[in-house]
Motif scaffolding. Structure first.
Motif, PDB file in Angstrom:
ATOM      1  N   GLU A 149       0.864  -1.181   0.000  1.00 23.79           N
ATOM      2  CA  GLU A 149       0.000   0.000   0.000  1.00 23.79           C
ATOM      3  C   GLU A 149       0.899   1.229   0.000  1.00 23.79           C
ATOM      4  O   GLU A 149       2.036   1.175   0.464  1.00 23.79           O
ATOM      5  CB  GLU A 149      -0.942   0.016   1.203  1.00 23.79           C
ATOM      6  CG  GLU A 149      -0.284   0.214   2.533  1.00 23.79           C
ATOM      7  CD  GLU A 149      -1.271   0.181   3.692  1.00 23.79           C
ATOM      8  OE1 GLU A 149      -0.799   0.302   4.829  1.00 23.79           O
ATOM      9  OE2 GLU A 149      -2.482   0.040   3.476  1.00 23.79           O
TER      10      GLU A 149
ATOM     11  N   HIS B 202       2.901   4.476   0.973  1.00 22.27           N
ATOM     12  CA  HIS B 202       3.398   4.924   2.274  1.00 22.27           C
ATOM     13  C   HIS B 202       2.522   6.026   2.857  1.00 22.27           C
ATOM     14  O   HIS B 202       2.281   6.037   4.063  1.00 22.27           O
ATOM     15  CB  HIS B 202       4.826   5.440   2.130  1.00 22.27           C
ATOM     16  CG  HIS B 202       5.872   4.471   2.545  1.00 22.27           C
ATOM     17  ND1 HIS B 202       5.693   3.130   2.531  1.00 22.27           N
ATOM     18  CD2 HIS B 202       7.140   4.674   2.989  1.00 22.27           C
ATOM     19  CE1 HIS B 202       6.789   2.526   2.935  1.00 22.27           C
ATOM     20  NE2 HIS B 202       7.698   3.453   3.218  1.00 22.27           N
TER      21      HIS B 202
ATOM     22  N   TRP C 221      -0.613   6.539   2.590  1.00 22.28           N
ATOM     23  CA  TRP C 221      -1.847   5.969   3.146  1.00 22.28           C
ATOM     24  C   TRP C 221      -1.545   5.260   4.465  1.00 22.28           C
ATOM     25  O   TRP C 221      -2.278   5.408   5.451  1.00 22.28           O
ATOM     26  CB  TRP C 221      -2.487   5.011   2.146  1.00 22.28           C
ATOM     27  CG  TRP C 221      -3.766   4.441   2.626  1.00 22.28           C
ATOM     28  CD1 TRP C 221      -4.018   3.156   2.970  1.00 22.28           C
ATOM     29  CD2 TRP C 221      -4.984   5.158   2.853  1.00 22.28           C
ATOM     30  NE1 TRP C 221      -5.309   3.029   3.391  1.00 22.28           N
ATOM     31  CE2 TRP C 221      -5.932   4.241   3.329  1.00 22.28           C
ATOM     32  CE3 TRP C 221      -5.357   6.483   2.702  1.00 22.28           C
ATOM     33  CZ2 TRP C 221      -7.230   4.609   3.650  1.00 22.28           C
ATOM     34  CZ3 TRP C 221      -6.653   6.846   3.023  1.00 22.28           C
ATOM     35  CH2 TRP C 221      -7.572   5.916   3.497  1.00 22.28           C
ATOM     36  N   GLU C 222      -0.452   4.504   4.499  1.00 17.98           N
ATOM     37  CA  GLU C 222      -0.044   3.810   5.721  1.00 17.98           C
ATOM     38  C   GLU C 222       0.234   4.805   6.848  1.00 17.98           C
ATOM     39  O   GLU C 222      -0.212   4.609   7.981  1.00 17.98           O
ATOM     40  CB  GLU C 222       1.205   2.984   5.433  1.00 17.98           C
ATOM     41  CG  GLU C 222       1.780   2.279   6.637  1.00 17.98           C
ATOM     42  CD  GLU C 222       3.100   1.595   6.344  1.00 17.98           C
ATOM     43  OE1 GLU C 222       3.649   1.017   7.290  1.00 17.98           O
ATOM     44  OE2 GLU C 222       3.588   1.645   5.193  1.00 17.98           O
ATOM     45  N   LYS C 223       0.936   5.890   6.533  1.00 14.65           N
ATOM     46  CA  LYS C 223       1.281   6.876   7.561  1.00 14.65           C
ATOM     47  C   LYS C 223       0.051   7.660   8.024  1.00 14.65           C
ATOM     48  O   LYS C 223      -0.060   8.009   9.202  1.00 14.65           O
ATOM     49  CB  LYS C 223       2.357   7.834   7.062  1.00 14.65           C
ATOM     50  CG  LYS C 223       3.636   7.153   6.641  1.00 14.65           C
ATOM     51  CD  LYS C 223       4.163   6.190   7.675  1.00 14.65           C
ATOM     52  CE  LYS C 223       5.326   5.408   7.128  1.00 14.65           C
ATOM     53  NZ  LYS C 223       5.740   4.286   7.941  1.00 14.65           N
TER      54      LYS C 223
ATOM     55  N   LYS D  61      -2.958   6.410   8.179  1.00 11.33           N
ATOM     56  CA  LYS D  61      -3.665   5.483   9.072  1.00 11.33           C
ATOM     57  C   LYS D  61      -2.996   5.449  10.440  1.00 11.33           C
ATOM     58  O   LYS D  61      -3.676   5.427  11.467  1.00 11.33           O
ATOM     59  CB  LYS D  61      -3.715   4.081   8.465  1.00 11.33           C
ATOM     60  CG  LYS D  61      -4.639   3.967   7.284  1.00 11.33           C
ATOM     61  CD  LYS D  61      -4.917   2.545   6.830  1.00 11.33           C
ATOM     62  CE  LYS D  61      -3.746   1.625   6.794  1.00 11.33           C
ATOM     63  NZ  LYS D  61      -4.026   0.322   6.171  1.00 11.33           N
TER      64      LYS D  61
ATOM     65  N   ASP E  47       8.939   7.325  10.721  1.00 14.36           N
ATOM     66  CA  ASP E  47       7.547   7.367  10.271  1.00 14.36           C
ATOM     67  C   ASP E  47       7.082   8.805  10.041  1.00 14.36           C
ATOM     68  O   ASP E  47       6.370   9.093   9.081  1.00 14.36           O
ATOM     69  CB  ASP E  47       6.633   6.674  11.280  1.00 14.36           C
ATOM     70  CG  ASP E  47       6.883   5.179  11.362  1.00 14.36           C
ATOM     71  OD1 ASP E  47       7.282   4.585  10.336  1.00 14.36           O
ATOM     72  OD2 ASP E  47       6.685   4.602  12.447  1.00 14.36           O
TER      73      ASP E  47
END
Length: 74
Positions: free
Chosen positions: A27, A29, A31-33, A35, A47
């Motif tokens: 996915e 990065h 979007w991951e961060k 979330k 992060d």
């Protein structure tokens, strides 16, 4: 702001779609961060750096779009 105004919109769009979404799998990065930020688990410096690094093209694109919208009203 002159620098942002001097570049074409396509430059910002390309940056947002490539750097802003990289890596694409599993996915993006950004979007991951985002979330992690919503969950309250965004605490490690790497992060936070990733959020800023992958979010910057999107922020610049938004700024370019807002600047373009403002200049068309004049």
């Amino acid at each position: 702001m002159k620098f942002i105004d001097s570049l074409p919109l396509s430059t910002f769009l390309l940056a947002a779609l490539t750097l802003g979404l990289a890596p694409f799998m599993p996915e993006p990065h950004i979007w991951e961060k985002l979330k992690m930020l919503a969950d309250g688990t965004l605490s490690r410096p790497i992060d936070i750096f990733d959020l800023v690094f992958h979010g910057a093209p999107w922020m610049l694109l938004a700024l370019k779009l807002l600047r373009g919208a403002g200049s068309s009203e004049e």
